[in-house]
Scaffold this active site. Structure first.
Site, PDB file in Angstrom:
ATOM      1  CE  LYS A  41      67.030  43.446   9.305  1.00 46.31           C
ATOM      2  NZ  LYS A  41      67.692  43.150  10.589  1.00 46.31           N
ATOM      3  CG  ASN A  42      64.152  43.754  12.518  1.00 42.34           C
ATOM      4  OD1 ASN A  42      65.125  43.207  11.980  1.00 42.34           O
ATOM      5  ND2 ASN A  42      64.142  45.030  12.864  1.00 42.34           N
ATOM      6  NE  ARG A  97      72.212  43.259  19.398  1.00 43.06           N
ATOM      7  CZ  ARG A  97      72.807  43.444  20.555  1.00 43.06           C
ATOM      8  NH1 ARG A  97      74.102  43.324  20.649  1.00 43.06           N
ATOM      9  NH2 ARG A  97      72.113  43.746  21.624  1.00 43.06           N
ATOM     10  CB  CYS A 118      74.465  47.875  11.764  1.00 41.23           C
ATOM     11  SG  CYS A 118      73.731  47.448  10.192  1.00 41.23           S
ATOM     12  NE  ARG A 163      72.819  46.774  17.473  1.00 38.00           N
ATOM     13  CZ  ARG A 163      72.253  46.382  16.351  1.00 38.00           C
ATOM     14  NH1 ARG A 163      72.963  46.249  15.271  1.00 38.00           N
ATOM     15  NH2 ARG A 163      70.978  46.093  16.318  1.00 38.00           N
ATOM     16  N   PRO A 164      75.469  45.987  23.593  1.00 38.32           N
ATOM     17  CG  PRO A 164      75.159  46.868  25.731  1.00 38.32           C
ATOM     18  CD  PRO A 164      75.114  47.230  24.283  1.00 38.32           C
ATOM     19  CG  ASP A 218      73.624  44.842  29.501  1.00 40.09           C
ATOM     20  OD1 ASP A 218      73.534  45.036  28.270  1.00 40.09           O
ATOM     21  OD2 ASP A 218      73.175  45.634  30.340  1.00 40.09           O
ATOM     22  CG  ASP A 258      65.620  49.658  12.530  1.00 44.07           C
ATOM     23  OD1 ASP A 258      66.690  49.972  13.066  1.00 44.07           O
ATOM     24  OD2 ASP A 258      65.165  48.495  12.556  1.00 44.07           O
ATOM     25  CB  VAL A 267      67.102  53.573  20.148  1.00 48.38           C
ATOM     26  CG1 VAL A 267      67.220  52.056  20.305  1.00 48.38           C
ATOM     27  CG2 VAL A 267      65.666  54.024  20.386  1.00 48.38           C
ATOM     28  NE  ARG A 309      73.174  42.630   8.086  1.00 51.72           N
ATOM     29  CZ  ARG A 309      73.049  43.475   9.105  1.00 51.72           C
ATOM     30  NH1 ARG A 309      73.760  44.570   9.149  1.00 51.72           N
ATOM     31  NH2 ARG A 309      72.218  43.228  10.076  1.00 51.72           N
TER      32      ARG A 309
HETATM   33  C1  UD1 Z   1      66.284  45.252  17.108  1.00 56.32           C
HETATM   34  C2  UD1 Z   1      66.177  45.291  15.606  1.00 56.32           C
HETATM   35  C3  UD1 Z   1      66.866  46.532  15.060  1.00 56.32           C
HETATM   36  C4  UD1 Z   1      66.345  47.786  15.744  1.00 56.32           C
HETATM   37  C5  UD1 Z   1      66.382  47.644  17.263  1.00 56.32           C
HETATM   38  C6  UD1 Z   1      65.698  48.796  17.977  1.00 56.32           C
HETATM   39  C7  UD1 Z   1      66.119  42.938  15.037  1.00 56.32           C
HETATM   40  C8  UD1 Z   1      66.803  41.779  14.391  1.00 56.32           C
HETATM   41  N1  UD1 Z   1      66.792  44.101  15.053  1.00 56.32           N
HETATM   42  O1  UD1 Z   1      67.681  45.173  17.417  1.00 56.32           O
HETATM   43  O2  UD1 Z   1      66.601  46.606  13.665  1.00 56.32           O
HETATM   44  O3  UD1 Z   1      67.137  48.900  15.361  1.00 56.32           O
HETATM   45  O4  UD1 Z   1      65.716  46.430  17.667  1.00 56.32           O
HETATM   46  O5  UD1 Z   1      64.389  48.922  17.574  1.00 56.32           O
HETATM   47  O6  UD1 Z   1      64.985  42.843  15.480  1.00 56.32           O
HETATM   48  N2  UD1 Z   1      70.809  47.108  24.772  1.00 56.32           N
HETATM   49  C9  UD1 Z   1      71.550  46.970  25.902  1.00 56.32           C
HETATM   50  N3  UD1 Z   1      71.741  45.716  26.417  1.00 56.32           N
HETATM   51  C10 UD1 Z   1      71.188  44.615  25.841  1.00 56.32           C
HETATM   52  C11 UD1 Z   1      70.403  44.774  24.681  1.00 56.32           C
HETATM   53  C12 UD1 Z   1      70.227  46.032  24.161  1.00 56.32           C
HETATM   54  O7  UD1 Z   1      72.073  47.955  26.444  1.00 56.32           O
HETATM   55  O8  UD1 Z   1      71.383  43.508  26.361  1.00 56.32           O
HETATM   56  C13 UD1 Z   1      70.630  48.459  24.191  1.00 56.32           C
HETATM   57  C14 UD1 Z   1      71.254  48.550  22.792  1.00 56.32           C
HETATM   58  O9  UD1 Z   1      72.634  48.819  22.865  1.00 56.32           O
HETATM   59  C15 UD1 Z   1      70.470  49.695  22.198  1.00 56.32           C
HETATM   60  C16 UD1 Z   1      69.073  49.498  22.812  1.00 56.32           C
HETATM   61  O10 UD1 Z   1      69.254  48.690  23.959  1.00 56.32           O
HETATM   62  O11 UD1 Z   1      71.011  50.928  22.603  1.00 56.32           O
HETATM   63  C17 UD1 Z   1      68.076  48.854  21.892  1.00 56.32           C
HETATM   64  O12 UD1 Z   1      68.539  47.575  21.491  1.00 56.32           O
HETATM   65  P1  UD1 Z   1      67.567  46.360  21.160  1.00 56.32           P
HETATM   66  O13 UD1 Z   1      66.152  46.795  21.326  1.00 56.32           O
HETATM   67  O14 UD1 Z   1      68.032  45.182  21.930  1.00 56.32           O
HETATM   68  O15 UD1 Z   1      67.886  46.144  19.640  1.00 56.32           O
HETATM   69  P2  UD1 Z   1      68.154  44.790  18.886  1.00 56.32           P
HETATM   70  O16 UD1 Z   1      67.254  43.729  19.405  1.00 56.32           O
HETATM   71  O17 UD1 Z   1      69.611  44.547  18.788  1.00 56.32           O
END
Ligand code: UD1
Length: 424
Positions: free
Chosen positions: A22-23, A97, A121, A126-127, A129, A307, A329, A400
């Site tokens: 999926k990812n 997301r 989820c 999950r910002p 930024d 995950d 994480v 999903r």
């Molecule tokens: C992706 C995966 C998800 C997995 C996650 C971590 C997809 C579609 N989803 O989610 O299944 O659980 O990686 O391996 O690929 N963060 C910030 N600012 C940002 C972006 C992220 O603070 O702009 C933080 C998030 O809140 C979280 C951490 O970074 O605490 C990891 O997030 P991220 O690696 O971005 O996860 P996703 O890409 O959302």
């Protein structure tokens, strides 16, 4: 609403094939916004998230052709975009997301992107930024309004340092930088296998990306990209979930079409419980009894994936002694523990640490799926519980991200039925 009825299961055995990840598939689909030429993704899994993203991409002006369906052996997706534009429906974006990944391609292709803040989820704040910081480094002007973000400007290459190796931010920046004039350098980039898959896919479209899978990714921008055909990598989280289910039931399961090299941290942890793992040309086989408790610390790849924390916790319910989970994480990813407690599990949560006192007898009862991986973990916990567990999934979390998880477990000897009901 989906309701799963899960019977206690003594032993899983047999073989299953692992679907495409999926990812990996979701960012590849967003790359369909980057070119007028058709890009074809093979073996696309039948997931709600795929359908939702297809709706979003169509709303962005992408053209979509889908060959095959859930009854066909293979489903192929072809996408191209003559005249992409920002999505009009914020409701669709708030459902998942990964919808934020339309930002990079739209901005690079049209110089403008307005996107609603994404959903998915509720496992943490999950910002986005880091996504925005990346686009700013490429020259975008950013305007934040409640519930949405608008970015505009002609992009050019730039240097980006990610404070955390965010998977989504790394993907979004890559998806923008491939069409930027000049060179982009991403430092502290995510190293997940899905990032490498995206780079392979984009390079097949004519992009010039090096360093995918390392902490430094360098992208030489191109004027335009062309079509390609690609088969995504297998889903390491689906594979890990099935392995945990097998280990919980002293099973003997062969996974076909899996990449063990993408799963080393999970395989090490499983080995520490006492099971035997064997890789062969036929696939990856898990046998034996899981008995020893584990200590798990979730980390960015190649560390233990967040995950897999919930499915591993389901396994820990069966391991005598105290297993320790440190979630680094996401800050709110133990919601499944409360549901496990309803089955009789003994779990103490302190901030980001969960202590699981395993080996207790579990009894089936009504529980709820709290999020995607937590829901899958509850299905596994239901296999271990005496009698019947009724798992309600009001938000459809499990579908999903898993293509027919109950069907895969049933093929290995479980007895899980699914009822679809409409909420009154
Ligand atoms: C992706 C995966 C998800 C997995 C996650 C971590 C997809 C579609 N989803 O989610 O299944 O659980 O990686 O391996 O690929 N963060 C910030 N600012 C940002 C972006 C992220 O603070 O702009 C933080 C998030 O809140 C979280 C951490 O970074 O605490 C990891 O997030 P991220 O690696 O971005 O996860 P996703 O890409 O959302």
């Amino acid at each position: 609403m989906a309701t799963y009825r899960i019977r206690h299961c003594e032993r899983l055995s047999g073989e299953v094939s692992i679907h495409a990840a999926k990812n990996a598939v979701l960012p590849l689909m967003c790359a369909g916004l980057l070119t007028r030429e058709p890009v074809t993704i093979e073996h696309v899994p039948e997931l709600t998230d795929v359908h939702t993203l297809l709706e979003i991409l169509t709303d962005c002006g992408a053209c979509v052709r889908r060959d095959g369906d859930r009854h066909a052996p293979v489903s192929t997706l072809t996408l191209w975009s003559d005249d992409p534009h920002s999505p009009t429906s914020s409701d669709l974006l708030s459902r998942m997301r990964a919808s934020v990944l339309v930002m990079g391609p739209l901005l690079a292709r049209t110089g403008y992107a307005r996107v609603a803040l994404p959903g998915g989820c509720a496992i943490g704040q999950r910002p986005i930024d880091l996504h925005i910081k990346g686009m700013q480094a490429l020259g975008a002007e950013v305007q934040l309004t409640p519930g949405s973000v608008t970015l505009q400007g002609r992009l050019r290459g730039g240097n980006v340092y990610l404070d955390f190796p965010s998977v989504g931010a790394t993907e979004n920046i890559i998806l923008a930088a491939v069409l930027c004039k000049g060179t982009t350098r991403i430092e502290n980039a995510a190293k997940e296998p899905e990032i490498i898959d995206l780079c392979t896919f984009l390079n097949a479209m004519g992009a010039h990306i090096s360093g995918g899978g390392t902490g430094t990714i360098i992208i030489e921008g191109r004027e335009a990209l062309h079509g390609c055909t690609h088969r995504p990598i297998p889903d390491r989280i689906e594979a890990g979930t099935i392995l945990c289910a097998s280990a919980m039931t002293e099973g003997s399961v062969l996974l076909r079409g899996v990449r063990a090299d993408h799963m080393r941290a999970v395989l090490f942890k499983l080995s520490e419980t006492g099971v035997t793992l064997r890789e062969s040309p036929a696939g990856l086989r898990l046998t034996g009894r899981a008995s020893q408790p584990v200590q798990v610390r979730t980390l960015a790849y190649p560390g233990f994936p967040t995950d897999m924390q919930a499915p591993m916790m389901a396994l820990a319910l069966r391991l005598r002694g105290t297993s320790v989970f440190l979630e680094t994480v996401f800050e709110n990813r133990f919601m499944h523990a409360r549901e496990m407690a309803r089955l009789g599990a003994s779990i103490r949560i302190e901030d980001r640490i969960a202590l699981v006192n395993g080996g207790r007898i579990l009894a089936g009862t009504a529980v709820t799926s709290t999020d995607l991986r937590g829901g899958a973990a509850m299905m596994l916990a239901g296999l271990a519980a005496e009698g019947e567990t009724i798992l309600r999934d009001p938000c459809g979390h499990i579908a999903r991200g898993y293509e027919d998880l109950p069907g895969m477990l049933n093929a290995l000897g479980a007895v899980i039925t699914v009822e679809e009901t409409t909420d009154s």
